[in-house]
Design an enzyme around this catalytic site. Structure first.
Site, PDB file in Angstrom:
ATOM      1  N   GLU A 427       0.852  -1.185   0.000  1.00  0.00           N
ATOM      2  CA  GLU A 427       0.000   0.000   0.000  1.00  0.00           C
ATOM      3  C   GLU A 427       0.890   1.238   0.000  1.00  0.00           C
ATOM      4  O   GLU A 427       1.812   1.338   0.807  1.00  0.00           O
ATOM      5  CB  GLU A 427      -0.923  -0.041   1.220  1.00  0.00           C
ATOM      6  CG  GLU A 427      -1.795   1.178   1.391  1.00  0.00           C
ATOM      7  CD  GLU A 427      -2.943   1.266   0.383  1.00  0.00           C
ATOM      8  OE1 GLU A 427      -3.269   0.237  -0.244  1.00  0.00           O
ATOM      9  OE2 GLU A 427      -3.488   2.371   0.230  1.00  0.00           O
ATOM     10  N   ASP A 500       0.247  -3.745   6.619  1.00  0.00           N
ATOM     11  CA  ASP A 500       0.396  -3.628   8.066  1.00  0.00           C
ATOM     12  C   ASP A 500      -0.484  -4.637   8.787  1.00  0.00           C
ATOM     13  O   ASP A 500      -1.463  -5.133   8.243  1.00  0.00           O
ATOM     14  CB  ASP A 500       0.010  -2.214   8.522  1.00  0.00           C
ATOM     15  CG  ASP A 500       1.027  -1.191   8.063  1.00  0.00           C
ATOM     16  OD1 ASP A 500       2.187  -1.583   7.843  1.00  0.00           O
ATOM     17  OD2 ASP A 500       0.651  -0.013   7.907  1.00  0.00           O
ATOM     18  N   ASP A 502      -2.589  -4.095  10.954  1.00  0.00           N
ATOM     19  CA  ASP A 502      -3.703  -3.400  11.607  1.00  0.00           C
ATOM     20  C   ASP A 502      -4.978  -3.491  10.758  1.00  0.00           C
ATOM     21  O   ASP A 502      -5.013  -4.200   9.760  1.00  0.00           O
ATOM     22  CB  ASP A 502      -3.329  -1.941  11.873  1.00  0.00           C
ATOM     23  CG  ASP A 502      -3.027  -1.207  10.577  1.00  0.00           C
ATOM     24  OD1 ASP A 502      -3.212  -1.808   9.497  1.00  0.00           O
ATOM     25  OD2 ASP A 502      -2.602  -0.040  10.636  1.00  0.00           O
ATOM     26  N   ASP A 504      -6.446  -1.323   8.736  1.00  0.00           N
ATOM     27  CA  ASP A 504      -6.310  -0.892   7.348  1.00  0.00           C
ATOM     28  C   ASP A 504      -5.597  -1.941   6.515  1.00  0.00           C
ATOM     29  O   ASP A 504      -5.969  -2.214   5.376  1.00  0.00           O
ATOM     30  CB  ASP A 504      -5.530   0.428   7.278  1.00  0.00           C
ATOM     31  CG  ASP A 504      -6.345   1.578   7.824  1.00  0.00           C
ATOM     32  OD1 ASP A 504      -7.563   1.369   8.025  1.00  0.00           O
ATOM     33  OD2 ASP A 504      -5.775   2.656   8.051  1.00  0.00           O
TER      34      ASP A 504
END
Ligand code: 28G
Length: 642
Positions: A427, A500, A502, A504
């Protein structure tokens, strides 16, 4: 030494050798000793209850995950027979739990058992792989019990009291010296039991997890069977007709199918053989698709929806927006494919095909308004496909003019040998820069993603080619999409999603996996898609080499190991990585990109299918579930082109 002493005859010795073989090579019988294999034990036992339901004698199965990961399964069937078995000279119940059925599910040549009338095939395998197991039976007014340790009988079946009603109860503790972990995942079991309940009309299955302070529980019972299944799958979608189409045929090979079209553009056909999810499809799917294509084209011709000059609708046009479940029962199923979830029996194709031909054409004749709604959709799919083809040709012509056509953002590798090449999809705003600097440019390419993600749910193939974010992915991989996708043309043997750890990151993973699942499925089937696993923590101390940990358990283990070397917890500094962006190029290489030390997770068809399901919920037509999601995940949604 064993707690109990037994004298074994020739027959018993054979039995012990059989179960010993299971303990020596558990993978042969349950696939693996990972959490998957562990869950498999539960399925084996529950299956026996389902068989009793299919035989018409059991209406309810209860599953409890007790504290300490003990599994308890109860059914209200006839109870396993207790009388002496003529061949083994021990009780039938003990026979079922100690005599290995020839072959076994994964090894041997017997393949999977057929549901209905073949109880107990897996019970001895579960018994062999359990530290202990205990079976209680209510039958003929009596309460009977027997017990085992590592498959060996420690308490022979005996009547311990009186009982009303009938049924079987099994409790077992899986062997922690065989399985990697005994931590059952409630959600996984719950999903499977819901599925079994859909596939077994009227059977009630309950599950309860007693391991936490507040127990989780669920209850599944569907009078509608497959119709309920399709309604469940479509609950967030806009339907083209109110009730699913249902067709059923008993016989040598019983077939049951439910179909409902939605306004979405994706194709969701689930197939089962003997209640087993055949993720890779096979002959039943083949027969279904052939019949569907023929019936729809015939109907369109006969009713002048397709004019003489028009060419036939193609299969993919006819399957746009379809949700269907196909369930067959086969006596000796042959399972093929990478994960042995592809039905191979050729006789099934014709059975499904002729049954769908007949029943579906009758249905359409009797329900002209449903037929019209579906065919309107097929026709517009066909027009869109035509438009997509033109768009693609345009792109192709353009790319012939410009010589270098690879996406500008792609930092390609120097090797041209796809087998050794990898592309990291990153990303844009997280780690693209560090990845480019940290990589080994000989075989590692980096593709940062930018721009708005297209809502794949609401877009057909022509839009996907034109999308800023997905087009570079398609071009970089170099093998096309959809029906044109050619896995032999891929430019990288490994396509690695690096995001990541997380929320997102998990969204970008879901989106890309859904995209691959829908438009480059062979890439996943072929095992080319991977997830990079960045570390969650770094432990450091002056004079000590940095230690990276990838999970919470890893961290605990590292602390313990260091403590053993005399390094105390409070002397260490702990960094928690919030994102890949926090790592410098060298750290990124060491932890996530160096083939010697990194952890890569290969994406399975099951993972991708799961991503597709999450994505559908997220992007579906029903407003309410989507709004809830958007409220909870505001940041991610800003990036979406809904
Ligand atoms: C609670 C956990 C899982 C079961 C039965 C019922 C019968 C049975 C099971 O028979 C031996 C082999 C085929 C007949 C069958 C009872 C016929 C008459 C049964 C279970 C003998 C096994 N009465 N319920 N096995 N069969 N439930 N639940 O395991 O020829 S296993």
């Amino acid at each position: 030494m064993e707690k109990y002493d037994h004298k074994y005859g020739a027959e018993q010795i054979q039995v012990l050798e059989g179960l010993e073989a299971v303990r020596k090579r558990p993978g042969m019988y349950i696939g693996s000793t990972s959490i998957r294999g562990l869950h498999h034990l539960v399925y084996e036992i529950v299956d026996n209850g389902v068989d009793e339901a299919l035989a018409g004698y059991c209406t309810e199965i209860n599953v409890i995950i007790e504290q300490g990961n003990v599994i308890c399964v109860t059914d209200n069937g006839r109870g396993i027979p207790v009388e002496i078995h003529p061949k083994t000279h021990i009780s039938t119940a003990e026979t079922v739990y100690t005599v290995l059925h020839a072959g076994g599910k994964f090894g041997g040549d017997s393949g999977y058992k057929v549901s209905g009338g073949l109880h107990g095939v897996g019970a001895s395998v579960v018994n062999a792989l359990s530290t202990w197991a205990e079976v209680t039976i209510k039958r003929d007014g009596g309460l009977y019990q027997m017990a085992f340790e590592k498959g060996k009988t420690v308490k022979k079946l005996e009547r311990i009291g009186d009982a009303e009603g009938t049924g079987t109860k099994v409790r077992f503790l899986a062997d922690d010296t065989i399985f990697e972990s005994l931590n059952y995942e409630y959600e996984v079991l719950e999903k499977r039991f819901r599925e079994i309940a859909f596939l077994t009309k009227g059977l009630k299955i309950t599950i309860e997890d007693q391991r936490e302070e507040t127990p989780k529980k669920a209850e599944f019972c569907y009078e509608g069977g497959l119709i309920s299944f399709v309604e469940y799958l479509n609950k967030n979608k806009e339907k083209l007709h109110k009730t699913p189409i249902y067709i059923e045929k008993d016989g040598e090979i019983p077939v049951e199918i439910a179909i409902q079209y939605t306004s979405s553009y994706s194709e969701n056909i689930y197939t089962f053989t003997n209640n087993i999810n055949t993720i890779e499809g096979g002959t039943h799917l083949e027969g279904f698709k052939r019949a569907l294509t023929k019936v729809m084209n015939d109907y369109a011709r006969n009713h002048n929806i397709l004019k003489e000059k028009d060419s036939n609708l193609q299969g993919e046009d006819i399957r746009e927006g379809i949700t269907a479940v196909v369930s067959v029962k086969v006596k000796e199923p042959q399972f093929e494919g990478q994960t042995k979830t592809k039905l191979g029996n050729s006789e099934v194709t014709g059975v499904v095909q002729s049954m769908v031909n007949e029943a579906l054409s009758t249905f359409l004749e009797e329900n002209p308004s449903v037929a019209k709604a579906i065919l309107d959709k097929c026709i517009s799919a066909s027009r869109a496909r035509e438009a997509a083809r033109k768009a693609r040709e345009l792109v192709r012509k353009k790319s012939n003019l410009e010589t270098s056509t690879l996406p500008g953002k792609l930092a390609d590798c120097s090797s041209k040998n796809a087998d050794e090449c990898e592309v990291y999809i990153v990303e844009g705003d997280s780690a693209g820069g560090s990845a480019k600097q940290g990589r080994d440019r000989k075989f590692q390419a980096i593709l940062p993603l930018w721009g708005k993600m297209l809502n794949v749910e609401k877009a057909r193939a022509d839009k996907i080619y034109g999308n800023d974010k997905l087009n570079p992915v398609i071009v970089a991989i170099g093998a096309g999409i959809g029906a044109d996708f050619d896995v032999t043309k891929i430019r990288y043997g490994k396509v690695i999603i690096m995001a990541d750890a997380d929320v997102d990151g998990s969204h970008i993973r879901t989106l890309l996996l859904t995209f691959f699942f829908r438009y480059m499925r062979p890439l996943i089937e072929n095992g080319n898609v991977y997830l990079a696993q960045p570390p969650l923590y770094k432990l450091s101390k002056k004079g000590m080499e940095d230690k990276y940990c990838y999970t919470d358990e890893d961290l605990e283990k590292a602390y313990k190991e260091l403590e053993e070397q005399g390094i105390t917890r409070d002397s260490l500094s702990l960094q928690r990585y919030k994102g890949l962006g926090e790592m410098n190029p060298e750290q990124l290489w060491d932890t996530t990109m160096n083939p010697e030390t990194r952890i890569l997770i290969k994406v399975t068809m099951e993972d991708a299918q799961k991503a597709d399901e999450i994505f559908t919920l997220l992007m579906g037509d029903e407003v309410e579930p989507r709004r809830e999601f958007i409220q909870q995940n505001a940041k991610y949604v800003r990036n979406l082109d809904i």
